[in-house]
Design a protein around this motif. Structure first.
Motif, PDB file in Angstrom:
ATOM      1  N   GLY A 175     -23.704 -11.061  -1.264  1.00  0.00           N
ATOM      2  CA  GLY A 175     -23.683 -12.324  -0.523  1.00  0.00           C
ATOM      3  C   GLY A 175     -22.879 -12.225   0.764  1.00  0.00           C
ATOM      4  O   GLY A 175     -23.138 -12.949   1.730  1.00  0.00           O
ATOM      5  N   LEU A 176     -21.915 -11.299   0.794  1.00  0.00           N
ATOM      6  CA  LEU A 176     -21.003 -11.180   1.941  1.00  0.00           C
ATOM      7  C   LEU A 176     -21.509 -10.189   2.989  1.00  0.00           C
ATOM      8  O   LEU A 176     -21.267 -10.347   4.184  1.00  0.00           O
ATOM      9  CB  LEU A 176     -19.620 -10.707   1.431  1.00  0.00           C
ATOM     10  N   ILE A 177     -22.248  -9.160   2.563  1.00  0.00           N
ATOM     11  CA  ILE A 177     -22.550  -8.010   3.417  1.00  0.00           C
ATOM     12  C   ILE A 177     -23.291  -8.399   4.708  1.00  0.00           C
ATOM     13  O   ILE A 177     -23.147  -7.734   5.737  1.00  0.00           O
ATOM     14  CB  ILE A 177     -23.310  -6.910   2.634  1.00  0.00           C
ATOM     15  N   GLY A 178     -24.062  -9.473   4.649  1.00  0.00           N
ATOM     16  CA  GLY A 178     -24.799  -9.915   5.841  1.00  0.00           C
ATOM     17  C   GLY A 178     -23.921 -10.658   6.842  1.00  0.00           C
ATOM     18  O   GLY A 178     -24.340 -10.921   7.968  1.00  0.00           O
ATOM     19  N   ASP A 179     -22.687 -10.973   6.414  1.00  0.00           N
ATOM     20  CA  ASP A 179     -21.777 -11.750   7.268  1.00  0.00           C
ATOM     21  C   ASP A 179     -20.706 -10.897   7.926  1.00  0.00           C
ATOM     22  O   ASP A 179     -19.868 -11.413   8.666  1.00  0.00           O
ATOM     23  CB  ASP A 179     -21.049 -12.815   6.427  1.00  0.00           C
ATOM     24  N   ILE A 180     -20.662  -9.593   7.593  1.00  0.00           N
ATOM     25  CA  ILE A 180     -19.611  -8.716   8.111  1.00  0.00           C
ATOM     26  C   ILE A 180     -20.243  -7.503   8.816  1.00  0.00           C
ATOM     27  O   ILE A 180     -21.451  -7.292   8.719  1.00  0.00           O
ATOM     28  CB  ILE A 180     -18.670  -8.237   6.975  1.00  0.00           C
ATOM     29  N   ARG A 181     -19.382  -6.712   9.527  1.00  0.00           N
ATOM     30  CA  ARG A 181     -19.885  -5.498  10.197  1.00  0.00           C
ATOM     31  C   ARG A 181     -20.379  -4.518   9.149  1.00  0.00           C
ATOM     32  O   ARG A 181     -21.515  -4.029   9.194  1.00  0.00           O
ATOM     33  CB  ARG A 181     -18.779  -4.854  11.034  1.00  0.00           C
ATOM     34  N   ASP A 182     -19.519  -4.186   8.160  1.00  0.00           N
ATOM     35  CA  ASP A 182     -19.855  -3.226   7.106  1.00  0.00           C
ATOM     36  C   ASP A 182     -18.729  -3.227   6.078  1.00  0.00           C
ATOM     37  O   ASP A 182     -17.678  -3.839   6.302  1.00  0.00           O
ATOM     38  CB  ASP A 182     -20.045  -1.814   7.692  1.00  0.00           C
ATOM     39  N   VAL A 183     -18.971  -2.539   4.961  1.00  0.00           N
ATOM     40  CA  VAL A 183     -17.979  -2.467   3.888  1.00  0.00           C
ATOM     41  C   VAL A 183     -17.529  -1.024   3.713  1.00  0.00           C
ATOM     42  O   VAL A 183     -18.277  -0.087   4.010  1.00  0.00           O
ATOM     43  CB  VAL A 183     -18.581  -3.017   2.562  1.00  0.00           C
ATOM     44  N   ARG A 184     -16.295  -0.836   3.248  1.00  0.00           N
ATOM     45  CA  ARG A 184     -15.779   0.487   2.872  1.00  0.00           C
ATOM     46  C   ARG A 184     -15.178   0.393   1.477  1.00  0.00           C
ATOM     47  O   ARG A 184     -14.386  -0.526   1.201  1.00  0.00           O
ATOM     48  CB  ARG A 184     -14.714   0.955   3.870  1.00  0.00           C
ATOM     49  N   ARG A 185     -15.602   1.352   0.611  1.00  0.00           N
ATOM     50  CA  ARG A 185     -15.050   1.401  -0.737  1.00  0.00           C
ATOM     51  C   ARG A 185     -14.351   2.748  -0.881  1.00  0.00           C
ATOM     52  O   ARG A 185     -14.980   3.761  -1.156  1.00  0.00           O
ATOM     53  CB  ARG A 185     -16.197   1.299  -1.742  1.00  0.00           C
ATOM     54  N   PHE A 186     -13.028   2.779  -0.639  1.00  0.00           N
ATOM     55  CA  PHE A 186     -12.317   4.066  -0.616  1.00  0.00           C
ATOM     56  C   PHE A 186     -11.759   4.429  -1.994  1.00  0.00           C
ATOM     57  O   PHE A 186     -11.457   5.579  -2.262  1.00  0.00           O
ATOM     58  CB  PHE A 186     -11.177   4.030   0.407  1.00  0.00           C
ATOM     59  N   GLY A 187     -11.520   3.395  -2.869  1.00  0.00           N
ATOM     60  CA  GLY A 187     -11.159   3.727  -4.237  1.00  0.00           C
ATOM     61  C   GLY A 187      -9.689   3.690  -4.602  1.00  0.00           C
ATOM     62  O   GLY A 187      -9.330   4.077  -5.716  1.00  0.00           O
ATOM     63  N   ALA A 188      -8.818   3.240  -3.677  1.00  0.00           N
ATOM     64  CA  ALA A 188      -7.396   3.115  -4.008  1.00  0.00           C
ATOM     65  C   ALA A 188      -6.828   1.896  -3.280  1.00  0.00           C
ATOM     66  O   ALA A 188      -6.592   1.940  -2.062  1.00  0.00           O
ATOM     67  CB  ALA A 188      -6.638   4.376  -3.617  1.00  0.00           C
ATOM     68  N   ALA A 189      -6.574   0.822  -4.021  1.00  0.00           N
ATOM     69  CA  ALA A 189      -6.153  -0.450  -3.424  1.00  0.00           C
ATOM     70  C   ALA A 189      -4.894  -0.302  -2.567  1.00  0.00           C
ATOM     71  O   ALA A 189      -4.796  -0.882  -1.489  1.00  0.00           O
ATOM     72  CB  ALA A 189      -5.899  -1.476  -4.530  1.00  0.00           C
ATOM     73  N   ALA A 190      -3.923   0.486  -3.046  1.00  0.00           N
ATOM     74  CA  ALA A 190      -2.664   0.633  -2.307  1.00  0.00           C
ATOM     75  C   ALA A 190      -2.928   1.190  -0.910  1.00  0.00           C
ATOM     76  O   ALA A 190      -2.371   0.711   0.087  1.00  0.00           O
ATOM     77  CB  ALA A 190      -1.714   1.547  -3.070  1.00  0.00           C
ATOM     78  N   ILE A 191      -3.816   2.185  -0.830  1.00  0.00           N
ATOM     79  CA  ILE A 191      -4.154   2.769   0.477  1.00  0.00           C
ATOM     80  C   ILE A 191      -5.005   1.791   1.291  1.00  0.00           C
ATOM     81  O   ILE A 191      -4.792   1.615   2.496  1.00  0.00           O
ATOM     82  CB  ILE A 191      -4.867   4.120   0.312  1.00  0.00           C
ATOM     83  N   ASP A 192      -5.955   1.108   0.639  1.00  0.00           N
ATOM     84  CA  ASP A 192      -6.793   0.128   1.348  1.00  0.00           C
ATOM     85  C   ASP A 192      -5.929  -0.919   2.043  1.00  0.00           C
ATOM     86  O   ASP A 192      -6.159  -1.268   3.202  1.00  0.00           O
ATOM     87  CB  ASP A 192      -7.738  -0.569   0.367  1.00  0.00           C
ATOM     88  N   LEU A 193      -4.901  -1.420   1.342  1.00  0.00           N
ATOM     89  CA  LEU A 193      -4.018  -2.431   1.930  1.00  0.00           C
ATOM     90  C   LEU A 193      -3.267  -1.858   3.130  1.00  0.00           C
ATOM     91  O   LEU A 193      -3.083  -2.530   4.140  1.00  0.00           O
ATOM     92  CB  LEU A 193      -3.046  -2.950   0.872  1.00  0.00           C
ATOM     93  N   CYS A 194      -2.862  -0.592   3.038  1.00  0.00           N
ATOM     94  CA  CYS A 194      -2.151   0.040   4.153  1.00  0.00           C
ATOM     95  C   CYS A 194      -3.087   0.307   5.330  1.00  0.00           C
ATOM     96  O   CYS A 194      -2.678   0.177   6.492  1.00  0.00           O
ATOM     97  CB  CYS A 194      -1.490   1.326   3.684  1.00  0.00           C
ATOM     98  N   LEU A 195      -4.348   0.633   5.051  1.00  0.00           N
ATOM     99  CA  LEU A 195      -5.323   0.839   6.134  1.00  0.00           C
ATOM    100  C   LEU A 195      -5.585  -0.480   6.856  1.00  0.00           C
ATOM    101  O   LEU A 195      -5.746  -0.513   8.076  1.00  0.00           O
ATOM    102  CB  LEU A 195      -6.612   1.428   5.573  1.00  0.00           C
ATOM    103  N   ALA A 196      -5.585  -1.591   6.090  1.00  0.00           N
ATOM    104  CA  ALA A 196      -5.722  -2.909   6.722  1.00  0.00           C
ATOM    105  C   ALA A 196      -4.472  -3.219   7.550  1.00  0.00           C
ATOM    106  O   ALA A 196      -4.562  -3.773   8.642  1.00  0.00           O
ATOM    107  CB  ALA A 196      -5.959  -3.975   5.658  1.00  0.00           C
TER     108      ALA A 196
END
Ligand code: LIP
Length: 265
Positions: A175-196
């Motif tokens: 439902g969200l994918i059409g509203d954003i540029r793209d998605v990334r699923r890197f697999g580690a929340a701690a790193i995802d938060l730091c990348l943000a």
């Protein structure tokens, strides 16, 4: 030195040694030693060894402190200071030797996270934060993405270990994918938060995280100026963690509410 900086000064060398152990054990070869919530929720000997090493180091330096860790649980000590530890966040990446797994260590005082460090054990990248003291990586002060348009946002997310939850999360993403540029699923929340936090992702959200997945990374993101919340005024927690710059947070938050992102299994 204030409490946050004092606890960070202890956390960083402990996390670096833990990352070194994780790297060494990875190089020696890794096999699952058990499964937890589902068949795909694995734990390796390294998850346990790294957690034991960190607990021993904290105990040696601050014997009265409590520790909540992913593998050995909550030490139930009555202490103002509690450490929140994910010895290897991104265990499936670790198992498959994908270089996206981290040691995540946060210090909480009277229930408030005041210091956090996340180290990608494969690459050595290190993110730190102190409450009120900002977030840093590679000696640089972090300030998140300037993106204000959801349609142009690169968004990180993740999926749980239970199939029914993944189906719900996939429906939300559909439902969200059409509203954003793209998605990334890197697999580690701690790193995802730091990348943000450093703007390598414009935003991140995930349902089903435990405190050890987001305590340290969440402080890094918040100290970089991101809003780190649940939905509908809730604190970040197992129902939902959303991290985005103020200019983007509202639009992403509201779309996730519309999509019942915190509902389902
Ligand atoms: C992982 C999280 C990730 C999530 C995985 C898992 P673990 O933590 O970091 O964001 O998508 O399902 O929960 O199990 O590797 O510590």
């Amino acid at each position: 030195m204030d409490r946050g900086h004092e606890l960070l000064a202890l956390a960083v060398p402990i996390a670096r040694e833990a990352a070194e152990l994780a790297r060494t054990m990875r190089a020696a070869g890794v096999d699952p030693v058990a499964t937890k919530s589902t068949l795909t929720d694995v734990v390796t000997a390294a998850d346990r060894a790294v957690e034991r090493q960190v607990r021993e180091a904290i105990h040696a330096a601050r014997p009265g402190d409590a520790v909540l860790g992913e593998e050995y649980g909550d030490s139930q000590k009555a202490s103002a200071v509690r450490w929140i530890l994910d010895p290897i966040d991104g265990t499936v990446n670790y198992l498959y030797d994908l270089p996206q797994y981290a040691v995540s260590l946060a210090a909480e005082v009277d229930g408030v996270v005041v210091a956090g460090v996340v180290i990608n054990a494969a690459t050595g990248r290190e993110w730190t934060a102190v409450l009120g003291g900002g977030a840093h990586a590679d000696g640089r002060k972090l300030s998140g993405s300037q993106q204000a348009d959801l349609r142009q946002a690169l968004v990180g997310t993740g999926f749980g270990y239970a199939a029914d939850r993944r189906l719900h999360q996939a429906a939300v993403l559909a439902g969200l994918i059409g509203d954003i540029r793209d998605v990334r699923r890197f697999g580690a929340a701690a790193i995802d938060l730091c990348l943000a936090a450093e703007g390598s992702l414009d935003a991140y959200y995930e349902k089903g995280l435990n405190a050890w997945d987001h305590a340290a990374g969440g402080l890094v993101a918040a100290e970089a100026g991101l809003l780190v919340t649940g939905l509908a005024g809730a604190a970040p927690g197992p129902d939902m963690v959303v991290a985005a710059p103020p200019a983007l947070h509202g639009a992403l938050h509201d779309r996730l509410v519309e999509l019942d992102a915190e509902k389902g299994p």
